[in-house]
Design an enzyme around this catalytic site. Structure first.
Site, mmCIF file in Angstrom:
data_model
loop_
_atom_site.group_PDB
_atom_site.id
_atom_site.type_symbol
_atom_site.label_atom_id
_atom_site.label_comp_id
_atom_site.label_asym_id
_atom_site.label_seq_id
_atom_site.Cartn_x
_atom_site.Cartn_y
_atom_site.Cartn_z
ATOM 1 N N ASP A 7 0.859 -1.181 0.000
ATOM 2 C CA ASP A 7 0.000 0.000 0.000
ATOM 3 C C ASP A 7 0.904 1.242 0.000
ATOM 4 O OD1 ASP A 7 -2.990 1.004 0.556
ATOM 5 O OD2 ASP A 7 -1.733 2.017 2.036
ATOM 6 N N HIS A 47 -7.112 -6.269 -1.219
ATOM 7 C CA HIS A 47 -6.062 -5.267 -1.024
ATOM 8 C C HIS A 47 -5.067 -5.613 0.075
ATOM 9 C CE1 HIS A 47 -4.094 -1.422 -1.133
ATOM 10 N NE2 HIS A 47 -4.378 -1.184 0.127
#
Length: 327
Positions: free
Chosen positions: A107, A304
């Protein structure tokens, strides 16, 4: 207590780099591997990678990056630029008594890792990015985000100091649970959009149950670390977003800079980032910016939170990459 807290081999320490006190978790001996988390996470997001990497002969260090969890939060918003964050990485390598490191980021940690490799290849002997591919110079601009996704795009919503901060800090554990479980409730990749008149957390309702990769005890560990900052529990991490345009200006000189160290990219096929950066654009970036790419790994049925959702597959990819570097 979460599973990683029960691992007595993990040691915790603190070091001051660039005037900021950083907490880090550490296990193992050998070549240094730095693991950089994203938003809203911490060192604990790497809980499944510590033991296998350490057992393979590596010194594994996962810091809480500046502004997060057990680390210090500088007050000024402009103290969270990409150059500050890369500076923390380079200073941390030295503070740990090492000369080089393999840097892995997920991320927001991925742009930091990619930039560290691009700017300091003398210190970074290999780089791995999870979810976010290498970008030409920093993570985009807000004007591009507005054009593509509108005013409700979460990165734009985050820009107003204090707004998202207060919403998220009102119930830290609930906020973490909602974001980790709710930004992809059906597993489909889509941009995180806040409709006009709604609040951020209106878009991520409380989940009916937790996914198999996240326990209530895991959430307790995350929440306890974040709650140390009280009403500013999430402010440090949000300030990273508030420097997106500033990063674009600061990194202008490095547009197109290639990453001339061995590289690895890992992404879930259902990662929401796929809704923001098309797979063909990702392939273009990898081809043009990482000439020494070892592998591009796409994990099926993965959202994610890559290293938490698919710990075995991520660890296997990292170990393969590390072994490749050591040949």
């Amino acid at each position: 207590m979460g599973s990683c807290e029960l691992n007595d081999a993990i040691k915790h320490g603190e070091v001051v780099v660039n005037g900021v006190r950083l907490h880090y978790a550490e296990q193992g001996e050998g070549p240094l591997v730095l693991l950089l988390h994203g938003f809203p996470e911490s060192w604990y997001s790497w809980r499944h990678q510590f033991a296998p990497l350490a057992e393979a002969g590596y010194r594994v260090v996962a810091p809480d990056q500046r502004g997060y969890a057990r680390s210090e939060q500088p007050e000024r918003i402009d103290a969270y630029t990409l150059l500050h964050l890369v500076g923390d990485v380079t200073a941390l390598i030295a503070a740990l008594g090492e000369e080089k490191a393999v840097v892995v980021g997920h991320d927001w940690g991925a742009p930091v890792a990619w930039a560290a490799a691009a700017l300091r290849p003398d210190l970074v002997r290999g780089v791995a990015g999870l979810s976010v591919p290498p970008l030409p110079a920093g993570p985009g601009t807000l004007s591009a985000a507005r054009e593509n996704f509108g005013e409700g795009f979460y990165q734009i919503y985050f820009q107003e100091p204090g707004r998202a901060d207060a919403e998220l800090a009102a119930d830290v554990k609930s906020s973490l649970r909602r974001i980790l479980c709710g930004i992809q409730p059906d597993g489909e990749p889509r941009p995180w959009i806040v409709p006009e008149g709604k609040k951020l957390l209106d878009t991520v309702p409380e989940p009916e149950s937790l996914p198999d990769w996240l326990t209530d005890e895991d959430l307790d560990v995350f929440a306890a670390d974040y709650a140390r900052h009280g009403e500013h529990a999430f402010t440090g991490g949000l300030n990273w977003y508030r420097n997106i345009d500033r990063n674009s200006e600061l990194m202008t000189a490095f547009v197109g800079q290639r990453i001339d160290v061995p590289a690895l990219f890992v992404v879930g096929e259902r990662d929401l980032v796929n809704a923001m950066i098309a797979p063909e654009a990702v392939q273009y970036l990898l081809t043009h910016l990482t000439p020494r790419l070892h592998r591009h790994v796409r994990l099926p049925d993965t959202g994610h939170w890559t290293q938490q959702e698919r710990p075995a597959e991520v660890t296997e990819a990292l170990l393969d990459f590390l072994a490749h570097l050591d040949k």
